[in-house]
Design a protein around this motif. Structure first.
Motif, PDB file in Angstrom:
ATOM      1  N   TYR A  86       0.836  -1.208   0.000  1.00 36.06           N
ATOM      2  CA  TYR A  86       0.000   0.000   0.000  1.00 36.06           C
ATOM      3  C   TYR A  86       0.869   1.255   0.000  1.00 36.06           C
ATOM      4  CZ  TYR A  86      -2.925   3.757   1.818  1.00 36.06           C
ATOM      5  OH  TYR A  86      -3.556   4.955   2.004  1.00 36.06           O
ATOM      6  N   TYR A  87       1.841   1.306   0.909  1.00 37.74           N
ATOM      7  CA  TYR A  87       2.685   2.497   1.001  1.00 37.74           C
ATOM      8  C   TYR A  87       3.638   2.604  -0.181  1.00 37.74           C
ATOM      9  CZ  TYR A  87       0.972   3.969   5.510  1.00 37.74           C
ATOM     10  OH  TYR A  87       0.164   4.439   6.512  1.00 37.74           O
ATOM     11  N   ARG A  88       4.043   1.458  -0.731  1.00 36.48           N
ATOM     12  CA  ARG A  88       4.885   1.497  -1.932  1.00 36.48           C
ATOM     13  C   ARG A  88       4.134   2.161  -3.073  1.00 36.48           C
ATOM     14  NH1 ARG A  88       6.087  -4.244  -3.848  1.00 36.48           N
ATOM     15  NH2 ARG A  88       4.053  -3.956  -4.834  1.00 36.48           N
ATOM     16  N   ASP A  89       2.882   1.772  -3.254  1.00 36.97           N
ATOM     17  CA  ASP A  89       2.063   2.375  -4.307  1.00 36.97           C
ATOM     18  C   ASP A  89       1.836   3.857  -4.030  1.00 36.97           C
ATOM     19  OD1 ASP A  89       0.306   2.107  -6.697  1.00 36.97           O
ATOM     20  OD2 ASP A  89      -1.247   2.629  -5.264  1.00 36.97           O
ATOM     21  N   LEU A  90       1.592   4.190  -2.748  1.00 36.96           N
ATOM     22  CA  LEU A  90       1.349   5.584  -2.374  1.00 36.96           C
ATOM     23  C   LEU A  90       2.571   6.449  -2.628  1.00 36.96           C
ATOM     24  CD1 LEU A  90      -0.778   7.454  -0.896  1.00 36.96           C
ATOM     25  CD2 LEU A  90       0.481   6.954   1.194  1.00 36.96           C
ATOM     26  N   LEU A  91       3.732   5.979  -2.199  1.00 38.59           N
ATOM     27  CA  LEU A  91       4.949   6.770  -2.309  1.00 38.59           C
ATOM     28  C   LEU A  91       5.452   6.904  -3.743  1.00 38.59           C
ATOM     29  CD1 LEU A  91       6.765   5.378   0.836  1.00 38.59           C
ATOM     30  CD2 LEU A  91       6.163   7.773   0.472  1.00 38.59           C
ATOM     31  N   LEU A  92       5.049   5.980  -4.594  1.00 34.51           N
ATOM     32  CA  LEU A  92       5.507   6.024  -5.979  1.00 34.51           C
ATOM     33  C   LEU A  92       4.461   6.583  -6.932  1.00 34.51           C
ATOM     34  CD1 LEU A  92       7.365   2.598  -6.037  1.00 34.51           C
ATOM     35  CD2 LEU A  92       8.404   4.859  -5.982  1.00 34.51           C
ATOM     36  N   SER A  93       3.363   7.079  -6.377  1.00 32.13           N
ATOM     37  CA  SER A  93       2.294   7.667  -7.211  1.00 32.13           C
ATOM     38  C   SER A  93       2.534   9.159  -7.372  1.00 32.13           C
ATOM     39  CB  SER A  93       0.926   7.389  -6.595  1.00 32.13           C
ATOM     40  OG  SER A  93       0.636   6.020  -6.576  1.00 32.13           O
ATOM     41  N   PHE A  94       3.581   9.508  -8.053  1.00 29.09           N
ATOM     42  CA  PHE A  94       3.890  10.904  -8.323  1.00 29.09           C
ATOM     43  C   PHE A  94       2.865  11.523  -9.265  1.00 29.09           C
ATOM     44  CE2 PHE A  94       7.970   8.991  -7.308  1.00 29.09           C
ATOM     45  CZ  PHE A  94       8.557   9.936  -6.474  1.00 29.09           C
ATOM     46  N   PRO A  95       2.676  12.843  -9.190  1.00 32.73           N
ATOM     47  CA  PRO A  95       1.842  13.501 -10.190  1.00 32.73           C
ATOM     48  C   PRO A  95       2.418  13.233 -11.581  1.00 32.73           C
ATOM     49  CG  PRO A  95       2.347  14.996  -8.394  1.00 32.73           C
ATOM     50  CD  PRO A  95       3.210  13.790  -8.195  1.00 32.73           C
ATOM     51  N   LYS A  96       1.554  12.906 -12.532  1.00 33.62           N
ATOM     52  CA  LYS A  96       2.012  12.592 -13.880  1.00 33.62           C
ATOM     53  C   LYS A  96       2.465  13.882 -14.594  1.00 33.62           C
ATOM     54  CE  LYS A  96       1.042   8.249 -13.665  1.00 33.62           C
ATOM     55  NZ  LYS A  96       0.695   8.207 -12.240  1.00 33.62           N
ATOM     56  N   PRO A  97       3.463  13.764 -15.471  1.00 32.79           N
ATOM     57  CA  PRO A  97       3.982  14.952 -16.158  1.00 32.79           C
ATOM     58  C   PRO A  97       2.921  15.750 -16.892  1.00 32.79           C
ATOM     59  CG  PRO A  97       5.422  13.072 -16.530  1.00 32.79           C
ATOM     60  CD  PRO A  97       4.198  12.548 -15.830  1.00 32.79           C
ATOM     61  N   ASP A  98       1.974  15.037 -17.564  1.00 33.51           N
ATOM     62  CA  ASP A  98       0.960  15.773 -18.302  1.00 33.51           C
ATOM     63  C   ASP A  98       0.016  16.530 -17.366  1.00 33.51           C
ATOM     64  OD1 ASP A  98      -1.335  12.971 -18.994  1.00 33.51           O
ATOM     65  OD2 ASP A  98      -0.084  13.469 -17.260  1.00 33.51           O
ATOM     66  N   ALA A  99      -0.216  15.953 -16.150  1.00 30.35           N
ATOM     67  CA  ALA A  99      -1.062  16.638 -15.167  1.00 30.35           C
ATOM     68  C   ALA A  99      -0.370  17.906 -14.681  1.00 30.35           C
ATOM     69  CB  ALA A  99      -1.345  15.704 -14.003  1.00 30.35           C
ATOM     70  N   GLU A 100       0.962  17.839 -14.514  1.00 31.12           N
ATOM     71  CA  GLU A 100       1.690  19.015 -14.050  1.00 31.12           C
ATOM     72  C   GLU A 100       1.634  20.126 -15.106  1.00 31.12           C
ATOM     73  OE1 GLU A 100       3.474  19.749 -11.205  1.00 31.12           O
ATOM     74  OE2 GLU A 100       2.453  18.016 -10.373  1.00 31.12           O
ATOM     75  N   ALA A 101       1.762  19.686 -16.379  1.00 28.22           N
ATOM     76  CA  ALA A 101       1.757  20.681 -17.446  1.00 28.22           C
ATOM     77  C   ALA A 101       0.410  21.360 -17.570  1.00 28.22           C
ATOM     78  CB  ALA A 101       2.117  19.995 -18.772  1.00 28.22           C
ATOM     79  N   ALA A 102      -0.673  20.580 -17.305  1.00 34.11           N
ATOM     80  CA  ALA A 102      -2.016  21.157 -17.380  1.00 34.11           C
ATOM     81  C   ALA A 102      -2.243  22.145 -16.274  1.00 34.11           C
ATOM     82  CB  ALA A 102      -3.053  20.049 -17.336  1.00 34.11           C
TER      83      ALA A 102
END
Length: 398
Positions: A382-398
């Motif tokens: 659970y925490y592995r998935d949480l910690l590695l769920s970075f904002p996606k590049p396209d979401a940042e650009a939007a």
């Protein structure tokens, strides 16, 4: 808190670049390989192969090891993923030894565990695994990127260390259980009467396999149907497969009452035992003994046959090493205080109470250490998935 919110708070909302695994690692060619017949119980260097065991065996000094460093190991057939930080000898073909060069080695290991999608098929998987996208935070700031990776590794390693401690505790308790079981089930000859499993049974049951793929026999089935791979030295509370009433009516499958001692009789599983805690049916490779409660405690019988697994297995016949109901019912069991049934059953109950305590601790998936390990592994995932769920590049650009 959302995954993105978690990272924003604790990791500064790092941006990420998704990088294929093969751009972050170098494939290492081992200087030597050990074959299965080269595996030893002791040796100079551990053997790492693509099997489930972390260390598969040991190699003698004739094998040159892979130099001590930090590696991610990928099983090209098995899809097992391991992290190794010591010198080792490669065993068996199909192993990919990966030297991380584009990020923190244990970060890449945790990320590969999280993002690689296993197929479960026996084929070469490296061509797919190498394309696994690994999120690299702050790709334009190497120092900050490694700092974030180290923090993620620190948190995730705290979970894996706890799981390792619990696993070590489980191993120690299993050894303790085996020690006490051997002591409690060792008697002076004048204290017991040797009977056969058939002598202490009221009835034996077998089963059948309804025609595979038959909608009539399986679809919508509610009747538990046990296969030998589910007989694993523990209580059986359910089955993976269910059959229909038609299967029961039209084949040799039959109901087996609860609390029978079930012994697998076919090749690879021959000799393994369990207790069905629910009424069920079985395939033809199970011998089910309904124990006479006036002569023996069914759990006493279970502990005895579990202890004697190797002896039962060695009785197997033919190329597959199969057992049969006759061989099983002829297997000997010591009955304490044979001239005093009340005292005999009381002594069996005393032995059972002690061994059941260890059995619960070492095998129960609802109460014992295996359950605790399972929960910690889920927490880690659970925490592995949480910690590695970075904002996606396209979401940042939007």
């Amino acid at each position: 808190m959302s995954a993105a919110g978690f990272l924003e708070k604790y990791l500064g909302g790092a941006i990420v670049e998704l990088v294929p695994l093969d751009r972050l690692v170098k494939t290492v060619t081992p200087p030597s390989k050990a074959q299965k017949n080269d595996y030893r119980e002791q040796g100079r260097n551990p053997i790492v192969d693509q099997g489930a065991n972390f260390i598969a065996g040991y190699a003698d000094e004739s094998f040159e090891p892979v130099a001590s460093d930090e590696y991610v190991i990928f099983g090209d057939h098995s899809e097992h993923i391991k992290y190794v930080d010591f010198a080792f000898v490669q065993g068996a073909d199909g192993l990919k030894i990966l030297k991380p060069e584009g990020g923190h080695p244990r970060y890449i290991y945790h990320a590969l565990l999280n993002f690689y999608q296993k197929t479960g098929n026996y084929k070469r998987h490296w061509s797919k695994a190498k394309e696994t996208l690994i999120p690299i935070p702050c790709p334009n700031d190497p120092e900050k990127s490694l700092a974030i990776q180290r923090e993620i590794v620190r948190i995730l390693d705290s979970f894996t260390e706890l799981t390792a401690e619990l696993t070590a505790e489980l191993t120690a308790r299993k050894k303790q259980y085996n020690h006490y079981r051997d002591q409690l089930l060792t008697f002076d000859e004048d204290q017991v009467e040797w009977k056969t499993l058939g002598d202490v049974s009221l009835k034996s049951y077998s089963g059948a396999t309804p025609k595979a793929g038959s909608v009539k026999y399986y679809e919508g089935g509610t009747i538990p149907w046990l296969r030998t791979q589910e007989v694993v030295f523990s209580d059986i509370h359910g089955t993976e497969v269910k059959i229909t009433q038609a299967a029961l009516d039209e084949t040799a499958a039959k109901w087996v009452p609860a609390n029978c001692v079930i012994i697998a009789i076919s090749g690879a599983t021959a000799g393994r035992s369990g207790i069905n805690k629910i009424p069920l049916t079985t395939n033809q490779h199970c011998c089910c003994l309904e124990i006479d409660p006036a002569q023996a405690d069914y759990r006493y019988v279970f502990h005895w046959v579990s202890r004697n697994y190797e002896n039962l297995k060695d009785m197997g016949q033919g190329a597959r090493g199969d057992l049969n109901s006759g061989l099983i019912k002829g297997f000997k069991i010591p009955i304490p205080h044979p001239n005093d049934p009340k005292k005999s059953l009381a002594e069996q109950a005393r032995i059972v109470a002690i061994l059941d305590t260890f059995d619960t601790l070492t095998t129960s998936i609802s109460e014992g250490l295996p359950r605790e390990i399972e929960l910690r592994e889920k927490q880690y995932a659970y925490y592995r998935d949480l910690l590695l769920s970075f904002p996606k590049p396209d979401a940042e650009a939007a």
